[in-house]
Design an enzyme around this catalytic site. Structure first.
Site, PDB file in Angstrom:
ATOM      1  N   HIS A  40      74.410  13.166  73.809  1.00 43.86           N
ATOM      2  CA  HIS A  40      73.009  12.768  73.695  1.00 43.86           C
ATOM      3  C   HIS A  40      72.582  12.077  74.985  1.00 43.86           C
ATOM      4  O   HIS A  40      73.418  11.685  75.790  1.00 43.86           O
ATOM      5  CB  HIS A  40      72.823  11.816  72.508  1.00 43.86           C
ATOM      6  CG  HIS A  40      73.566  10.530  72.694  1.00 43.86           C
ATOM      7  ND1 HIS A  40      74.891  10.376  72.329  1.00 43.86           N
ATOM      8  CD2 HIS A  40      73.196   9.345  73.233  1.00 43.86           C
ATOM      9  CE1 HIS A  40      75.288   9.159  72.631  1.00 43.86           C
ATOM     10  NE2 HIS A  40      74.279   8.504  73.184  1.00 43.86           N
ATOM     11  N   HIS A 127      71.134  10.609  82.335  1.00 41.70           N
ATOM     12  CA  HIS A 127      72.463  11.159  82.591  1.00 41.70           C
ATOM     13  C   HIS A 127      73.131  11.469  81.264  1.00 41.70           C
ATOM     14  O   HIS A 127      72.757  10.899  80.235  1.00 41.70           O
ATOM     15  CB  HIS A 127      73.317  10.157  83.386  1.00 41.70           C
ATOM     16  CG  HIS A 127      73.597   8.908  82.621  1.00 41.70           C
ATOM     17  ND1 HIS A 127      72.676   7.883  82.510  1.00 41.70           N
ATOM     18  CD2 HIS A 127      74.678   8.527  81.904  1.00 41.70           C
ATOM     19  CE1 HIS A 127      73.190   6.932  81.752  1.00 41.70           C
ATOM     20  NE2 HIS A 127      74.400   7.296  81.367  1.00 41.70           N
TER      21      HIS A 127
END
EC number: 3.1.4.58
Length: 184
Positions: A40, A127
């Site tokens: 995620h 990221h």
């Protein structure tokens, strides 16, 4: 409950990351790699929250979805956080419509702020975390991992919902989903 808001990138990226992580695991065998089914992009970490606060959190998040259209992100390459010689986190780079992701993150943070939740960073840096060092001094083996990731493209994913997750150790349970419904 330990809660955070996030977006996911879909099965295609999960499959490609699974393949890409096999040689990385061999390079950094002492690192703690993430579970692929839990991949995620965190938007706002809420921390420990009493379950009585869930209705207010759900209400705040529900207002975010209609203001954002679905968008596409891609994942490829990589880097680290921490010391240049002993980094603590290995990540894959997020590309594509990062402006839409940043707008979603900022809106989510703004809606949660009146409830007392402050983002745990000053500037959002999208990221995809792949691994963390088990050692507090960092993991030098992440450096060859970054080199191995340099030219890899790990696919594209469509972001069409904001998710409130509960962290139960390495497992993440969906507490609420908010579809992104604004017309493109």
């Amino acid at each position: 409950m330990r809660l955070f808001t996030a977006v996911t990138l879909g099965a295609d990226i999960e499959a490609r990351v699974t393949t890409a992580m096999k040689p990385l695991r061999a390079l950094a065998s002492h690192a703690r790699f993430v579970r692929v089914e839990g991949l995620h992009l965190t938007l706002v970490f809420l921390g420990e929250v009493e379950s009585a606060r869930l209705p207010a959190i759900r209400e705040a998040l529900a207002s975010v979805g209609p203001r954002h259209a679905p968008f596409t992100l891609s994942v490829g390459g990589g880097g680290t956080f921490g010391s240049p010689t002993h980094p603590r986190v290995l990540w894959a780079d997020v590309q594509g419509d990062t402006a839409a992701l940043e707008a979603l993150q900022a809106d989510t943070a703004a809606q949660l702020r009146p409830l007392g939740f402050e983002p745990d960073f000053h500037e959002y840096a999208p990221h995809l975390t792949l691994a963390r060092s088990k050692e507090s001094r960092g993991e030098p083996a992440f450096l060859p991992c970054v080199e191995a990731l340099k030219n890899q493209q790990l696919g594209q994913g469509r972001v069409d919902r904001l998710i409130l997750f509960e962290s139960q150790g390495p497992r993440y349970l969906t507490v609420a989903e908010v579809p992104l419904t604004r017309a493109g």
